[in-house]
Design a protein around this motif. Structure first.
Motif, short mmCIF file in Angstrom:
data_model
loop_
_atom_site.label_atom_id
_atom_site.label_comp_id
_atom_site.label_asym_id
_atom_site.label_seq_id
_atom_site.Cartn_x
_atom_site.Cartn_y
_atom_site.Cartn_z
N ALA A 17 7.50 12.01 -0.18
CA ALA A 17 7.15 13.26 0.50
C ALA A 17 8.29 13.62 1.44
N ASP A 19 0.47 11.32 5.76
CA ASP A 19 1.53 10.64 5.01
C ASP A 19 0.96 9.61 4.05
N ALA A 39 -0.34 11.43 1.18
CA ALA A 39 0.76 11.88 0.32
C ALA A 39 1.23 10.74 -0.57
#
Length: 168
Positions: free
Chosen positions: A15, A89, A92
């Protein structure tokens, strides 16, 4: 390849929130798969740590010996990135691993999340939220070393309350 035939791929970008690359390392067992997989989330008090932190390295050998594919991830750290950046995160990373399941010879329906210390806290947040939303078909929570939260006189780093106190 490692001595055990484990394929290791380092520094895979999964990401790029706000232009900042987030990286993971992948350890893929030999064979055609599809293998079950584990995403390892490091600890560090929400403010320090990396996917290669010395305090999670003792987990690497047992994971390599397990026959599972596994991924050690970085996430954005507080206070620079207030809550819920790190949780996003981790999500992701889950999406990336599922999307690239064939590339890593894994079964996208058999992915586990494993967190150490603050990483265990990230795991807990996602586990309970997904459970509440009905997004988990079957899951078990195993907590050998998750974050332990005790009453505090000020907000914990990385929490929503703490994020409100650190905004300009």
């Amino acid at each position: 390849l490692s001595a055990a035939g484990i394929e290791v791929r380092n520094d895979i970008e999964f990401a790029r929130p706000g232009g900042e690359p987030l990286l993971m390392d992948a350890h893929i067992p030999p064979g055609t798969g599809p293998h079950a997989a584990v995403i390892l989330v490091h600890g560090g008090g929400w403010t320090t740590g990396t996917k290669q932190a010395n305090f999670i390295q003792p987990l690497f050998e047992p994971l390599d010996e397990s026959g599972l594919a596994w991924f050690s991830i970085d996430y954005r750290l507080a206070p620079k990135h207030p809550y819920p950046a790190a949780v996003r995160d981790v999500e992701a990373a889950i999406r990336f691993v599922k999307t690239h399941a064939k590339d890593y010879r894994i079964d996208p329906k058999r992915i586990a999340l494993m967190g150490e210390s603050a990483g265990g806290h990230r795991y807990d947040e996602l586990f309970y939220r997904y459970q509440r939303e009905g997004a988990l078909r079957s899951a078990r929570q195993v907590v050998p070393h998750a974050a332990r939260v005790a009453p505090a006189t000020r907000p914990l780093p990385g929490s929503r309350a703490w994020a409100r106190t650190t905004r300009p």
